[in-house]
Structures are given as C-alpha cells and as structure tokens.
Write an enzyme that holds these catalytic residues in place. Structure first.
Site, PDB file in Angstrom:
ATOM      1  N   ARG A  34      47.248  36.345  45.876  1.00  0.00           N
ATOM      2  CA  ARG A  34      45.819  36.027  45.674  1.00  0.00           C
ATOM      3  C   ARG A  34      44.965  36.350  46.899  1.00  0.00           C
ATOM      4  NH1 ARG A  34      45.087  31.912  41.413  1.00  0.00           N
ATOM      5  NH2 ARG A  34      46.353  32.816  39.774  1.00  0.00           N
ATOM      6  N   ARG A  38      39.019  33.977  45.828  1.00  0.00           N
ATOM      7  CA  ARG A  38      37.879  33.137  46.178  1.00  0.00           C
ATOM      8  C   ARG A  38      37.869  32.577  47.595  1.00  0.00           C
ATOM      9  NH1 ARG A  38      38.916  29.470  41.304  1.00  0.00           N
ATOM     10  NH2 ARG A  38      40.927  30.221  42.000  1.00  0.00           N
ATOM     11  N   ARG A  47      31.459  37.676  42.754  1.00  0.00           N
ATOM     12  CA  ARG A  47      31.643  37.009  41.456  1.00  0.00           C
ATOM     13  C   ARG A  47      30.334  36.480  40.872  1.00  0.00           C
ATOM     14  NH1 ARG A  47      33.191  35.448  37.941  1.00  0.00           N
ATOM     15  NH2 ARG A  47      34.702  33.747  37.826  1.00  0.00           N
ATOM     16  N   ASP A  83      44.826  40.448  36.402  1.00  0.00           N
ATOM     17  CA  ASP A  83      45.386  39.132  36.099  1.00  0.00           C
ATOM     18  C   ASP A  83      46.562  39.315  35.168  1.00  0.00           C
ATOM     19  OD1 ASP A  83      44.438  36.152  36.603  1.00  0.00           O
ATOM     20  OD2 ASP A  83      45.415  36.245  34.645  1.00  0.00           O
ATOM     21  N   TYR A 159      51.434  30.708  28.534  1.00  0.00           N
ATOM     22  CA  TYR A 159      49.965  30.719  28.426  1.00  0.00           C
ATOM     23  C   TYR A 159      49.507  31.010  27.008  1.00  0.00           C
ATOM     24  CZ  TYR A 159      49.046  30.117  33.376  1.00  0.00           C
ATOM     25  OH  TYR A 159      48.943  29.581  34.621  1.00  0.00           O
TER      26      TYR A 159
END
Ligand code: CP3
Length: 357
Positions: A34, A38, A47, A83, A159
């Site tokens: 990652r 963020r 974003r 992703d 998921y």
C-alpha cells in the site's frame, strides 16, 4: 506484443530481483504494501479529483499514482496501482469503494446466483490493468522493478460472498463446511481467471507478481490444505507453463498469505520464489521453517511506524538480524495505514538501506 518486444528501458536498480535469487547485493531491498495510498498527502489530494476505481481504470491516472511513492522515497520496487477487487468487478459484481467503509458489493455471490458470474472475457475486461502496467514500465525509466498483483482465490471468494469487510468471514466459511462442492467450483473458476490475469500482467511488463491471500488468517491448516493449497499450486504451475508456451520471460512469483503461520511448511513447496510473512511472527521462525530454498519478505509491524526514529531504526535492525540478509526483501508485515507519517516511512527505508549486508 510481449514485454520483450516493447523496448522497455533497462532496469537500473535490480537489487530486489537479485535478492530473491540469492545473488550478491550492496544493500537490502525494501518496498511497502500500500505504498501508493492514503498515507501520502499527494494521493489524498489526488483522490479529491478522482474516484478510486476511476484511477484503477484509467492507465494514465494509475500510472501517476504508482509513481508517487517512487518519486518521494528511495524504494526498491513499484507496485501497480489497482485493487484485488477488480476481478470480482470483471466477473459482473458491483464493487464500490465507500469512504470509511471500504469495499461494498451490492450483488454478492450466493449458491443460487453463482452461475451468473460473467466468466468469458473477464481478463479482456481487465485490459486496462495491462495498459497501466505497460505505460508505467515506460514512465519508470527502469528506475525500479514493477510488481503486478492479484488477490488469491480464497480471498476473492471471501469478498465476493460477504459483500463487505467481515469480522468472521462466516458466510464464506459456511460454504467450506456446508457446501464444499460449490466452494470448489467457485475457487476453481477464480483460479482460472487469476492464471490468465497474471499472464496478461506479465505480458504487459510486470517484472514480478504477488498473490495476496489476505484472508488466509481465517483458515487453519486443514482448511488451507483443502481450499487454498491446490489452487495456489495450480496458479504458480500454470503461470510458469503458459509463460513458457508463449515464449515470455519468467518472472518471480510471491505468495503473501496473511496470518498463515500454521501452513508455512506447506507454502515452501507451492512453487513460489518468495513467501511474504505478516507481522505476528518472529523472523527466526519462518526463516527456520522455510530454509534458503525460497526468499522471505516482511515483516515489521506496520504500527512500528508510529514509534520514535530511534525505535524504528532498532526494530528494523532486530528484524533484519532475525531474518538474516540472504534471500530477504524488507517490507511491513501488512499494508501501511493512512495516518502514518511520510517522515516515518523515510526513516524505515533509510534504516534498511544503512544496514550493512
Ligand atoms: O500496494 C499498493 O500501493 C498498490 C495498491 C493496492 C491497493 N489495494 C490500493 C488500495 C493493493 C496491492 C491492494 C490490495 C488489496 N486490496 C488487498 C490485499 C492486501 C491487504 O490489504 O490484505 C485487499 C484485501 C484489498 C481490498 C481492499 N481495498 C480493502 C479491504 C480496502 C479498504 C481498506 C482500506 O485500506 O481502506 C481497499 C481500498 C484501497 N485499496 C485503498 C487503496 C489505496 C484505499 C481506498 C481509497 O483510496 O479510498
């Protein structure tokens, strides 16, 4: 066209690829799961202009974000911005990335609707990932190698059935106990897509690929052996076979099955070049189990980046001593969190690079 005919710039920093092979290196390689995310102010600002999947689906935007941490830090690898949930999307599920909630699927998979998954052409619908990889290889100008990646079959299945983050994964695990046949059918279907997806990424220029089996921590040795092991083995074997058949250069394959210490012995023999280790186990243990047949990657507790500079440096030293410097790639033991300081990331990377190999 294949990677060989695309005239990519030659690789200048091949430390990570050399480390995996056990070749002599000047310093230990490091990257961060990652890393393009963020915790970087630049990404948070970006974003505000673009939705998450807009970035994933637009090669020029995905490329720009992939390069952000490479420009900012002295990292030894880039990972394509995407992703794991782009596969469920390509299979016809509506995946949305909701602020504060993470991914949400409005039409999750059930026993009744699983035959409606849109399998034919799924990898073609993911061509934008290949295009992002090709563009990024050019824009990287050979600075560092580029990772492609995918979710593992069990993690994607989790998921797709739960439809959102879950504390127990009990809906998905229910299939493993009460409807094994359907579970295997879904895992098989995902495995087939993953194999072609990885080959497509490598054809497009990925120089190494990682499988994120992030939901392995919900399994145990028995469930891993039945519902993960055969599929992960098939992925490594089939990818290698297809590369050979298509005359595409081999790339290293990395398996990161988070929280799966119970099966490290098994993972050694699944055909991967490197095994990722999460932060909940001391380095000496996986190193002893895995030996030197495969490389290891990991495993600083991401939260260690909240520590003081001196503590981060000491923790890094201890971790490296535990793993040893042979066939070792430094990383966190899971992805970096959004509230972590860029200055702490700098200290982490610097501490790794200053360690005398
Ligand atoms: O590592 C990188 O820098 C490359 C990009 C990358 C992302 N997701 C971008 C992302 C990678 C490799 C992933 C993998 C991924 N995605 C995994 C496996 C790794 C792991 O964490 O175990 C999983 C389980 C997912 C699914 C996913 N995507 C979740 C659960 C979430 C929400 C949690 C969170 O961190 O918010 C995401 C969102 C996501 N994927 C973000 C990023 C940068 C943040 C979303 C945003 O920008 O709004």
């Amino acid at each position: 066209m294949t990677a060989r005919t695309m005239n990519f710039p030659p690789l200048k920093n091949d430390t990570l690829l050399k480390a995996i092979k056990g070749e002599k290196i000047e310093r230990l390689p490091v990257w961060i799961m990652r890393q393009a995310g963020r915790h970087m102010k630049e990404f948070r600002d970006f974003r505000k202009q673009h939705s998450f999947f807009e970035i994933c689906q637009t090669p020029s935007l995905a490329c720009e974000v992939t390069l952000m941490p490479i420009k900012r830090y002295d990292l030894d690898a880039a990972i394509i911005f995407s992703d794991i949930l782009v596969i469920p999307q390509a299979l016809g599920l509506n995946v949305e990335m909701k602020e504060g909630e993470g991914p949400v699927i409005s039409n999750p998979v059930t026993i009744e609707n699983m035959d409606l998954l849109n399998v034919p052409g799924a990898v073609d619908r993911l061509k934008y990932v290949g295009d992002a990889i090709t563009l990024t290889r050019h824009k990287l100008e050979g600075k560092v190698p580029l990772f492609g990646f995918t979710g593992g079959p069990w993690t994607l299945m989790g998921y797709m059935i739960e439809g959102k983050g879950s504390k127990t994964l009990s809906k998905a695990k229910k299939w493993l106990y009460s409807n094994k046949e359907c579970a295997h059918k879904l895992l098989q279907l995902l495995t087939d897509v993953i194999i072609d997806y990885l080959v497509m990424q490598i054809k497009s220029g990925a120089q190494i690929v990682q499988i994120f089996e992030s939901n392995a921590d919900y399994l145990n040795e028995y469930l891993f052996d039945v519902f993960c092991k055969p599929y992960l083995k098939r992925i490594s074997e089939s990818v290698h076979l297809k590369l050979k058949e298509n005359n595409i250069e081999e790339v290293p394959m990395v398996l990161f099955a988070k929280g799966s210490h119970y099966s490290l012995e098994t993972q050694k023999d699944l055909g991967y070049d490197m095994i990722g280790i999460d932060w909940t186990i001391s380095p000496k243990i996986p190193r002893n189990i895995l030996g030197s047949a495969v490389a290891v990657q990991g495993n600083l507790d991401p939260c260690a980046l909240y520590a003081s500079e001196d503590d981060i440096r000491n923790l890094v030293k201890e971790m490296i001593k535990g793993f040893g410097t042979n066939k070792y790639v430094v990383n966190l033991g899971h992805g970096i969190y959004p509230d972590m300081e860029e200055s702490a990331v700098e200290v982490f990377i610097d501490a790794v690079h200053k360690y005398r190999v």
